[in-house]
Design a protein around this motif. Structure first.
Motif, short mmCIF file in Angstrom:
data_model
loop_
_atom_site.label_atom_id
_atom_site.label_comp_id
_atom_site.label_asym_id
_atom_site.label_seq_id
_atom_site.Cartn_x
_atom_site.Cartn_y
_atom_site.Cartn_z
N GLN A 1 13.07 -5.05 3.55
CA GLN A 1 13.19 -3.65 3.18
C GLN A 1 12.56 -3.38 1.82
OE1 GLN A 1 14.92 -1.66 0.86
NE2 GLN A 1 14.39 0.22 1.97
N GLN A 2 12.76 -4.29 0.90
CA GLN A 2 12.20 -4.12 -0.44
C GLN A 2 10.68 -4.13 -0.41
OE1 GLN A 2 13.29 -7.19 -3.22
NE2 GLN A 2 12.75 -5.98 -5.01
N THR B 1 16.84 3.12 7.98
CA THR B 1 15.93 2.48 8.93
C THR B 1 16.51 2.48 10.34
OG1 THR B 1 15.15 1.00 7.18
CG2 THR B 1 14.62 0.39 9.43
N TYR C 1 16.98 -9.13 5.78
CA TYR C 1 16.52 -7.75 5.88
C TYR C 1 16.29 -7.14 4.50
CZ TYR C 1 16.59 -2.72 6.43
OH TYR C 1 16.27 -1.39 6.34
N LYS D 1 9.68 -1.35 3.10
CA LYS D 1 10.36 -0.04 3.11
C LYS D 1 10.24 0.65 4.47
CE LYS D 1 9.82 0.73 -1.84
NZ LYS D 1 9.64 -0.71 -2.09
N GLN E 1 10.83 2.68 7.86
CA GLN E 1 11.65 3.76 8.42
C GLN E 1 11.98 3.46 9.88
OE1 GLN E 1 9.52 7.44 7.81
NE2 GLN E 1 9.50 7.21 5.57
N MET F 1 11.91 -0.07 12.61
CA MET F 1 11.66 -1.51 12.76
C MET F 1 11.83 -1.89 14.22
SD MET F 1 13.46 -4.79 10.88
CE MET F 1 14.92 -4.80 11.94
N GLU G 1 21.13 2.03 6.80
CA GLU G 1 20.62 2.77 5.65
C GLU G 1 19.68 3.86 6.18
OE1 GLU G 1 19.01 -0.27 3.12
OE2 GLU G 1 20.99 -1.00 2.50
#
Length: 213
Positions: free
Chosen positions: A150-151, A184, A146, A154, A156, A158, A182
Protein backbone atom coordinates in the motif's frame (compact mmCIF):
# COMPACT_ATOMS: atom_id res chain seq x y z
CA UNK A 1 64.59 28.12 89.79
CA UNK A 2 61.10 28.31 88.35
CA UNK A 3 59.64 24.91 87.44
CA UNK A 4 59.50 24.12 83.65
CA UNK A 5 56.55 21.78 84.11
CA UNK A 6 53.22 23.10 82.85
CA UNK A 7 49.79 21.60 82.35
CA UNK A 8 48.29 24.53 80.46
CA UNK A 9 46.64 23.19 77.27
CA UNK A 10 47.21 26.35 75.23
CA UNK A 11 50.91 26.34 76.03
CA UNK A 12 51.26 22.67 75.16
CA UNK A 13 49.67 23.17 71.70
CA UNK A 14 52.46 25.61 70.76
CA UNK A 15 55.11 22.93 71.09
CA UNK A 16 53.39 19.71 70.23
CA UNK A 17 52.07 19.85 66.65
CA UNK A 18 51.96 16.09 66.13
CA UNK A 19 49.59 13.56 67.64
CA UNK A 20 50.14 13.22 71.36
CA UNK A 21 49.04 10.20 73.33
CA UNK A 22 48.21 10.88 76.94
CA UNK A 23 49.08 8.41 79.65
CA UNK A 24 47.58 8.84 83.03
CA UNK A 25 50.13 10.04 85.59
CA UNK A 26 48.74 9.91 89.11
CA UNK A 27 51.53 12.24 90.31
CA UNK A 28 50.22 15.10 88.13
CA UNK A 29 46.79 16.50 88.87
CA UNK A 30 44.99 18.79 86.39
CA UNK A 31 42.84 21.39 87.92
CA UNK A 32 39.15 21.06 86.87
CA UNK A 33 38.96 24.71 85.85
CA UNK A 34 41.95 24.33 83.51
CA UNK A 35 40.44 21.22 81.84
CA UNK A 36 37.17 23.07 81.21
CA UNK A 37 39.09 25.99 79.72
CA UNK A 38 40.86 23.70 77.22
CA UNK A 39 37.63 22.06 76.02
CA UNK A 40 35.95 25.46 75.75
CA UNK A 41 38.79 26.77 73.57
CA UNK A 42 38.44 23.79 71.18
CA UNK A 43 34.69 24.38 70.79
CA UNK A 44 35.24 28.07 70.10
CA UNK A 45 37.79 27.19 67.41
CA UNK A 46 35.30 24.87 65.67
CA UNK A 47 32.60 27.54 65.83
CA UNK A 48 34.98 30.04 64.25
CA UNK A 49 35.59 27.69 61.29
CA UNK A 50 31.85 27.11 60.80
CA UNK A 51 31.18 30.89 60.80
CA UNK A 52 34.09 31.64 58.48
CA UNK A 53 33.28 33.19 55.08
CA UNK A 54 35.65 30.69 53.43
CA UNK A 55 32.83 28.09 53.47
CA UNK A 56 29.91 29.49 51.51
CA UNK A 57 26.66 27.80 50.43
CA UNK A 58 24.15 29.86 48.39
CA UNK A 59 21.01 30.51 50.37
CA UNK A 60 18.71 29.59 47.51
CA UNK A 61 20.16 26.11 47.07
CA UNK A 62 19.81 23.05 49.19
CA UNK A 63 23.31 21.89 50.29
CA UNK A 64 22.33 18.24 49.83
CA UNK A 65 21.16 18.89 46.29
CA UNK A 66 24.19 21.00 45.45
CA UNK A 67 26.50 18.15 46.35
CA UNK A 68 24.79 15.90 43.78
CA UNK A 69 24.12 18.46 41.09
CA UNK A 70 24.96 17.18 37.58
CA UNK A 71 27.17 19.30 35.31
CA UNK A 72 25.17 21.35 32.83
CA UNK A 73 27.32 19.97 30.02
CA UNK A 74 26.11 16.42 30.66
CA UNK A 75 23.50 15.60 28.04
CA UNK A 76 21.83 12.28 27.31
CA UNK A 77 21.67 11.77 23.55
CA UNK A 78 18.19 10.99 22.20
CA UNK A 79 17.42 7.46 21.05
CA UNK A 80 16.84 7.53 17.33
CA UNK A 81 14.49 5.05 15.76
CA UNK A 82 16.08 2.88 13.17
CA UNK A 83 14.51 3.66 9.82
CA UNK A 84 13.44 0.53 8.00
CA UNK A 85 14.60 0.63 4.38
CA UNK A 86 11.79 0.83 1.85
CA UNK A 87 11.18 -2.28 -0.26
CA UNK A 88 11.85 -1.89 -3.95
CA UNK A 89 9.51 -3.74 -6.30
CA UNK A 90 10.09 -4.87 -9.87
CA UNK A 91 6.76 -4.73 -11.67
CA UNK A 92 5.17 -4.35 -15.10
CA UNK A 93 2.92 -1.48 -16.11
CA UNK A 94 2.57 2.19 -15.23
CA UNK A 95 0.08 2.20 -12.30
CA UNK A 96 -1.53 5.42 -13.54
CA UNK A 97 -4.96 4.34 -12.25
CA UNK A 98 -3.55 2.78 -9.05
CA UNK A 99 -4.66 -0.76 -9.85
CA UNK A 100 -2.43 -3.46 -8.38
CA UNK A 101 -2.54 -6.95 -9.90
CA UNK A 102 -0.80 -9.68 -7.91
CA UNK A 103 0.13 -13.03 -9.42
CA UNK A 104 1.97 -15.87 -7.71
CA UNK A 105 4.09 -17.97 -10.04
CA UNK A 106 7.51 -19.38 -9.10
CA UNK A 107 8.19 -20.61 -12.66
CA UNK A 108 7.00 -17.84 -14.98
CA UNK A 109 7.25 -14.06 -14.80
CA UNK A 110 3.45 -13.85 -14.93
CA UNK A 111 1.88 -17.22 -15.68
CA UNK A 112 1.58 -19.89 -18.30
CA UNK A 113 0.34 -18.98 -21.78
CA UNK A 114 -3.21 -19.91 -20.71
CA UNK A 115 -2.91 -17.78 -17.60
CA UNK A 116 -1.51 -14.76 -19.47
CA UNK A 117 -4.29 -14.97 -22.05
CA UNK A 118 -6.89 -15.03 -19.28
CA UNK A 119 -5.29 -11.98 -17.65
CA UNK A 120 -5.47 -10.04 -20.93
CA UNK A 121 -9.20 -10.75 -21.04
CA UNK A 122 -9.62 -9.65 -17.42
CA UNK A 123 -7.93 -6.25 -17.82
CA UNK A 124 -9.80 -5.64 -21.07
CA UNK A 125 -13.10 -6.41 -19.33
CA UNK A 126 -12.56 -3.54 -16.89
CA UNK A 127 -11.17 -1.17 -19.53
CA UNK A 128 -7.56 -1.18 -18.44
CA UNK A 129 -4.38 -1.01 -20.50
CA UNK A 130 -0.78 -1.62 -19.49
CA UNK A 131 -0.04 1.98 -18.36
CA UNK A 132 -3.06 1.86 -16.01
CA UNK A 133 -2.03 -0.96 -13.67
CA UNK A 134 1.00 -2.41 -11.86
CA UNK A 135 1.56 -6.15 -12.28
CA UNK A 136 3.67 -7.76 -9.52
CA UNK A 137 4.72 -11.39 -9.17
CA UNK A 138 4.35 -11.98 -5.43
CA UNK A 139 6.51 -15.10 -5.64
CA UNK A 140 9.52 -12.78 -5.91
CA UNK A 141 8.53 -10.89 -2.75
CA UNK A 142 7.51 -13.56 -0.23
CA UNK A 143 7.09 -12.03 3.22
CA UNK A 144 5.90 -8.66 1.93
CA UNK A 145 2.72 -7.56 3.68
CA UNK A 146 -0.12 -5.37 2.51
CA UNK A 147 1.17 -2.31 4.39
CA UNK A 148 4.34 -2.31 2.28
CA UNK A 149 2.39 -2.76 -0.93
CA UNK A 150 0.00 0.00 0.00
CA UNK A 151 2.82 2.39 0.82
CA UNK A 152 4.52 1.77 -2.51
CA UNK A 153 1.64 1.33 -4.97
CA UNK A 154 -1.23 3.11 -3.14
CA UNK A 155 -3.81 0.86 -4.86
CA UNK A 156 -7.45 1.79 -5.09
CA UNK A 157 -8.19 -1.65 -6.57
CA UNK A 158 -6.25 -4.87 -5.99
CA UNK A 159 -6.72 -8.12 -7.92
CA UNK A 160 -4.91 -11.03 -6.27
CA UNK A 161 -4.43 -14.31 -8.17
CA UNK A 162 -2.95 -17.12 -6.09
CA UNK A 163 -2.27 -14.74 -3.18
CA UNK A 164 -4.34 -15.07 -0.02
CA UNK A 165 -5.18 -12.55 2.70
CA UNK A 166 -2.93 -14.40 5.15
CA UNK A 167 0.03 -13.98 2.77
CA UNK A 168 -0.42 -10.21 3.06
CA UNK A 169 -0.85 -10.27 6.84
CA UNK A 170 -4.41 -9.03 6.50
CA UNK A 171 -6.93 -9.83 9.21
CA UNK A 172 -9.62 -10.43 6.61
CA UNK A 173 -11.45 -13.49 5.30
CA UNK A 174 -12.28 -13.90 1.62
CA UNK A 175 -15.84 -15.17 1.34
CA UNK A 176 -16.29 -14.68 -2.41
CA UNK A 177 -17.32 -11.06 -1.90
CA UNK A 178 -15.41 -7.89 -2.73
CA UNK A 179 -13.44 -6.77 0.33
CA UNK A 180 -12.76 -3.17 1.22
CA UNK A 181 -9.76 -2.42 3.41
CA UNK A 182 -9.13 1.23 4.18
CA UNK A 183 -9.61 2.79 0.73
CA UNK A 184 -8.73 -0.31 -1.32
CA UNK A 185 -11.22 -2.69 -2.91
CA UNK A 186 -9.89 -6.24 -3.13
CA UNK A 187 -10.77 -9.31 -5.18
CA UNK A 188 -9.09 -12.66 -4.50
CA UNK A 189 -9.06 -15.55 -6.97
CA UNK A 190 -7.05 -18.72 -7.64
CA UNK A 191 -3.76 -18.76 -9.53
CA UNK A 192 -4.30 -17.63 -13.15
CA UNK A 193 -3.42 -20.99 -14.69
CA UNK A 194 -5.74 -22.86 -12.33
CA UNK A 195 -8.45 -20.23 -12.72
CA UNK A 196 -8.49 -20.69 -16.48
CA UNK A 197 -9.64 -24.30 -16.05
CA UNK A 198 -12.19 -23.61 -13.28
CA UNK A 199 -15.48 -22.50 -14.78
CA UNK A 200 -17.22 -21.78 -11.45
CA UNK A 201 -14.40 -19.55 -10.24
CA UNK A 202 -14.29 -17.69 -13.56
CA UNK A 203 -18.02 -16.96 -13.36
CA UNK A 204 -17.62 -15.65 -9.81
CA UNK A 205 -14.73 -13.42 -10.92
CA UNK A 206 -16.70 -11.99 -13.87
CA UNK A 207 -19.50 -11.15 -11.47
CA UNK A 208 -17.11 -9.19 -9.23
CA UNK A 209 -15.53 -7.39 -12.18
CA UNK A 210 -18.93 -6.15 -13.34
CA UNK A 211 -19.39 -4.42 -9.96
CA UNK A 212 -16.18 -2.40 -10.17
CA UNK A 213 -16.50 -1.15 -13.76
Amino acid sequence: MESQVTNNANALRLFFTEDVFLVEDKDVKIDAEVAYEAVSDDLNALKHVADSSEISIPKDENPILVAHKHPESLEIPPILEENKPKTEFKFLGGNKKFVLILVNDKTYDVSTEQGRDLLRKIVKAIDLSTPDFALLNFANHIGTDYAELQQFFKPQLMLAFGVETSHLNLDLVWENEILTHESTRMIFAPNLHDLDGNLAEKKALWSHLQKIK
